[in-house]
Write an enzyme that holds these catalytic residues in place. Sequence first.
Site, PDB file in Angstrom:
ATOM      1  N   LYS A   1       0.839  -1.201   0.000  1.00 55.20           N
ATOM      2  CA  LYS A   1       0.000   0.000   0.000  1.00 55.20           C
ATOM      3  C   LYS A   1       0.877   1.255   0.000  1.00 55.20           C
ATOM      4  CE  LYS A   1      -0.404   0.110   5.038  1.00 55.20           C
ATOM      5  NZ  LYS A   1      -1.304   0.228   6.195  1.00 55.20           N
TER       6      LYS A   1
ATOM      7  N   TYR B   1      16.159  31.080   6.898  1.00 57.71           N
ATOM      8  CA  TYR B   1      15.000  31.819   7.397  1.00 57.71           C
ATOM      9  C   TYR B   1      15.071  32.020   8.909  1.00 57.71           C
ATOM     10  CZ  TYR B   1      12.478  31.352   2.954  1.00 57.71           C
ATOM     11  OH  TYR B   1      12.090  31.436   1.639  1.00 57.71           O
TER      12      TYR B   1
END
Length: 347
Positions: free
Chosen positions: A35, A244
């Site tokens: 999956k 940042y």
Amino acid sequence: MAQANLTINLDAVADNWRALDARTGPDTETAAVVKADGYGLGAERVAARLAATGARTYFVATAAEGARVRQTVGEVPAIAVFSGHMDGDTDLIRANDLIPMLNSAAQVDRHLDALPDARFGVQLDSGMNRLGMEPAEWDSQKARLLDRGPWLVMSHLACADEPDHPMNAQQLAAFRAMTDGLGLRRSLAATGGILLGPDYHFDLTRPGIGLYGGAPFSAAVPAVQLSIPVIQCRDVALGETVGYGNSWIASRPSRIATIAAGYADGLLRSLSGKATLFARSTPCPLVGRVSMDLLTIDVTDLKEDPETLEILGPYQGVDSLADVAGTIGYEILTSLGARYDRRYNRF
């Protein structure tokens, strides 16, 4: 190229499947959970390699995933769908010979009405309270389902990665109470359940994360390596900042490499200021924040500027990186982004 290389070792996946298969007896089939696009590594490629290795049964989360796997493995292998028979799935189930693991009375009605002659399995809730019929609902449906002959009846363990957790024995007892004496083919164990021992193996096991090199299967062969190209290197003076928010301040004259990957590629923002990358065997700390497309790495201690840096590989596996990020190896693998140049071979 400003594109990271994600090398996927399908031989390792096959080796891990064989190793988990060897932990169960000859009467227990070892399936494979593919999956979430084969835990992020490519469901079609993974399933094809496992089919060549000997896997005969696959589990997916949705019918759409099952249809993709069917195109790869051909008509013979069994493909079971954990989410069962959802509204709108009938055509996919019919066309691709999928086996829904029915989770509720409503799904039982839907499946038997729409595809009365098609195979199905049953999922039971043995205490996890996620998917499957609870004992009372199972009792109300059992007679008509047994009359139709379920392909498999299964449940799922909540705490299998903690061998001493009392929930394991509690769920085993609950599963046995719901299924003993019915002559049904049964499955309880995923990777962690396999490692709990024979009492949990029953007729079929469903390894997932262990195939892809993750815990709790400590003997697993790592299946991924992620190497990221350096775009630019620069000198940063004492007291200058990087990234940042000025979140990193140089405490010495430093050499900083900016590399081509970020949170858009599945490298979680929680790795900011914590992760380590490697220039061959030399550790290099990630400094500043993880941004969308870029990471900044302190390479001051290297003798020369690197061309690439590695974040997954022989010096750091998915679970080690997950620990730094405050998550689990499953999330690291399934978050690996679409921008990587994916290469399938040994490393």
